[in-house]
Every structure is written in structure tokens, then in C-alpha cells.
Design an enzyme around this catalytic site. Structure first.
Site, PDB file in Angstrom:
ATOM      1  N   ILE A   1     139.813 114.278 -21.937  1.00 38.84           N
ATOM      2  CA  ILE A   1     141.089 113.911 -22.142  1.00 38.84           C
ATOM      3  C   ILE A   1     142.068 114.739 -21.284  1.00 38.84           C
ATOM      4  CG2 ILE A   1     141.048 112.796 -24.375  1.00 38.84           C
ATOM      5  CD1 ILE A   1     142.033 115.425 -25.596  1.00 38.84           C
ATOM      6  N   ASP A   2     143.352 114.280 -20.949  1.00 39.83           N
ATOM      7  CA  ASP A   2     144.294 115.029 -20.015  1.00 39.83           C
ATOM      8  C   ASP A   2     144.616 116.299 -20.466  1.00 39.83           C
ATOM      9  OD1 ASP A   2     144.417 112.705 -18.584  1.00 39.83           O
ATOM     10  OD2 ASP A   2     146.107 111.792 -19.273  1.00 39.83           O
ATOM     11  N   LYS A   3     144.844 117.171 -19.747  1.00 38.95           N
ATOM     12  CA  LYS A   3     145.380 118.563 -19.938  1.00 38.95           C
ATOM     13  C   LYS A   3     146.436 118.482 -20.925  1.00 38.95           C
ATOM     14  CE  LYS A   3     147.982 122.502 -18.182  1.00 38.95           C
ATOM     15  NZ  LYS A   3     148.659 123.077 -16.588  1.00 38.95           N
TER      16      LYS A   3
END
Length: 302
Positions: A138-140
Site C-alpha cells: 500500500i502507498d506510503k
């Protein structure tokens, strides 16, 4: 050994040199390309030019890309929120502002550094030394549940379930505007934005992407929603939410640049994760609480 890439300019006349190359090399940032230009690794018609040079039709652009460095990912004693663990899998609740695996500019402080310390050598090797155990990411700036494979058999099982779209993945987020419909299914292909290769967008020739949205609660100017993924494309929820004119609160890439809550990223949390256990073959499901910052915003909206 360095790689030499060459391009002949066709329809991009008038673009800056750094912009043109960032569009041609979608996996390379514009700042890195500017660095290569400064290091005299880029020529136009066999001459050195600056990043602001405006390319013209039939220009021959050549870029020398340095060979990738062999990275040694170092285990780091970074606290992680472990939701579940057995000999095959590890379920963690990733905080916002943490990168999942090392990449240029983020070689330390990632989730991989943390799980290497925690699991030692008990991680799958399928995705190589940079992403040991990582089945999905998942994104930062997205928080929430991630599954980690501790051996290759578990990795293959989980990867196959992802491919078959049989894994339960439910997210919650806050978006701009009041969503009128209680439920919305968005079935729109996603690919690289042709005008900005660093972004994703709804495009005709992209990969199939399906998201099921459902309203949890409406507020004066915002809506608290949940999203179930059928597919797992890059930035899928963020791009699909934008496509229905309700970008995520805090998302400065796809939404308004300013927000009154002074957020560091989009309000997006991977809340629920369910799948067939690789060994027991039983369905298991995990749920995580909304992070503190997310809950505080909801309290302010009441």
C-alpha cells in the site's frame, strides 16, 4: 554496466528536455533525470543541453542510465504493529508515512527493514532481496493491514488468491463533497496518465479496475466511505474516487493541494483483510481500528 537509451522526438515538440524524458521513462522521476542531465549523461543531437531545453521534432535524445547498485537491505529494530503471526504468515498494521520496501531515496526505515529484524531469515524470497515476504503493498501515506509471506509456499498461495481477486480488501476513507448515492461501483481501466507519467489515470487502454464504494456517513462538505477492491491497481481507490468527482481528503496528487486539517497524506486506511490460509485452507479475516488522526478528523466533522 550503464544502459544507453535513445529516443527520436516525434509529437512532443515544445516540451522541456526533463519533462520529455520523464514521460518516456515512466519509472524514473523527473528529479533523478535532472540529476543525470547535470552529470552530463544526457545529450540532444550529440550535444549537451540543460533541463530547460525545449525539444524539437526529429531531435535525437540519448540518456546514459547508471547501472543499478546492488543493495543490501539492513534489518532495523523498528516497532511494528503485529496483528497476527504463525509459521506461514505475518499480518501487520502499517502506519501512515511508512514506505513498504526500499527504493531509491528510501533504503532505510521501511517496513521491510522492520520485518527483516523481526522475522530474521523466515521470509519468502520470491520477490528478491529488496522485497522479501512482500506479497502486496500500500502507498506510503496509506495506513492499514498488509500480509507478509514467511515462506515461498505461503507466498505462492497468497499471490494466486490476489490474481483470482478472491481476497477481501476493504478500505475506509474521507472524500471531498457529499456523495449522493449510497453505493457506487466504478469499473474503469487504469493506466499511466499520458500527460504526467508519475500519475495514474482512467485510460481506455489501461488495466481492468473495479472498485465498490459505499457511504458510511455524510457530513456538510465531506463523506466518510468504504471501498472494496476487486482488483489491485496502483492508486486504484484514489483514481476511481477522483473519477466520480470525490477526491480523497489530504490527497495532494489527485485532489486539492490545500486542506484545513494539515494532513501529511490521503485519509485512506486498509481496514479489513481476509483470505484462505495457505496451510489450514480455512478463511481468516482481520480488522483494524481507524488510526488516531483519521478518527480525530471524523470527530471534528460531527
Amino acid at each position: 554496466m550503464d544502459e544507453i537509451r535513445e529516443f527520436i522526438v516525434t509529437e512532443e515538440e515544445g516540451d522541456r528536455l526533463d519533462v520529455y524524458l520523464s514521460e518516456q521513462l515512466g519509472d524514473m522521476s523527473r528529479s533523478y533525470i535532472q540529476k543525470l542531465i547535470k552529470e552530463k549523461k544526457v545529450t540532444v543531437n550529440d550535444k549537451l543541453e540543460k533541463a530547460k531545453y525545449l525539444v524539437k521534432e526529429d531531435d535525437k535524445v540519448s540518456i546514459q542510465i547508471p547501472a543499478p547498485k546492488i543493495l543490501e537491505v539492513v534489518p532495523q529494530n523498528i516497532p511494528i504493529d503485529i496483528v497476527y503471526e504463525d509459521k506461514d504468515i505475518l499480518i501487520v498494521n502499517k502506519p501512515q508515512d511508512m514506505v513498504v520496501h526500499p527504493a531509491p531515496g528510501n533504503y532505510e526505515g521501511t517496513l521491510v527493514n522492520a520485518i527483516l529484524y523481526h522475522c530474521k531469515d523466515n521470509l519468502s524470497s520470491i520477490n528478491g532481496v529488496i522485497r522479501p515476504g512482500i506479497v502486496h503493498r500500500i502507498d506510503k501515506d496509506t495506513s492499514g493491514l498488509l500480509m507478509i509471506a514467511k515462506n515461498n509456499n505461503a507466498h505462492n498461495s497468497l499471490a494466486e488468491q490476489l490474481k483470482e481477486h478472491s481476497i477481501t480488501r476493504e478500505y475506509q476513507f474521507i472524500c471531498h463533497g457529499v456523495v449522493k448515492e449510497d453505493k457506487i461501483t466504478v469499473n474503469k481501466s487504469i493506466g499511466r496518465n499520458p500527460k504526467d507519467r508519475l500519475k495514474m489515470a482512467v485510460v481506455k487502454d489501461g488495466k481492468n479496475a473495479v472498485t465498490h464504494f459505499e457511504v458510511i456517513k455524510r457530513y456538510e462538505n465531506f463523506t466518510h466511505m468504504k471501498a472494496k477492491l476487486e482488483t489491485g491497481r496502483t492508486h486504484q481507490i484514489r483514481v476511481h474516487a477522483l473519477s466520480i468527482n470525490h477526491p480523497l481528503l489530504g490527497d495532494e496528487v489527485y485532489g486539492p493541494k490545500n486542506n484545513k486539517f494539515k494532513l501529511i497524506g490521503q485519509t485512506l486506511h486498509a481496514k479489513k483483510l481476509g483470505f484462505i490460509h495457505p496451510t489450514t485452507k480455512e478463511y481468516i479475516e482481520f480488522d483494524s481500528e481507524l488510526p488516531k488522526y483519521f478518527q480525530e478528523i471524523l470527530n471534528k466533522l460531527k
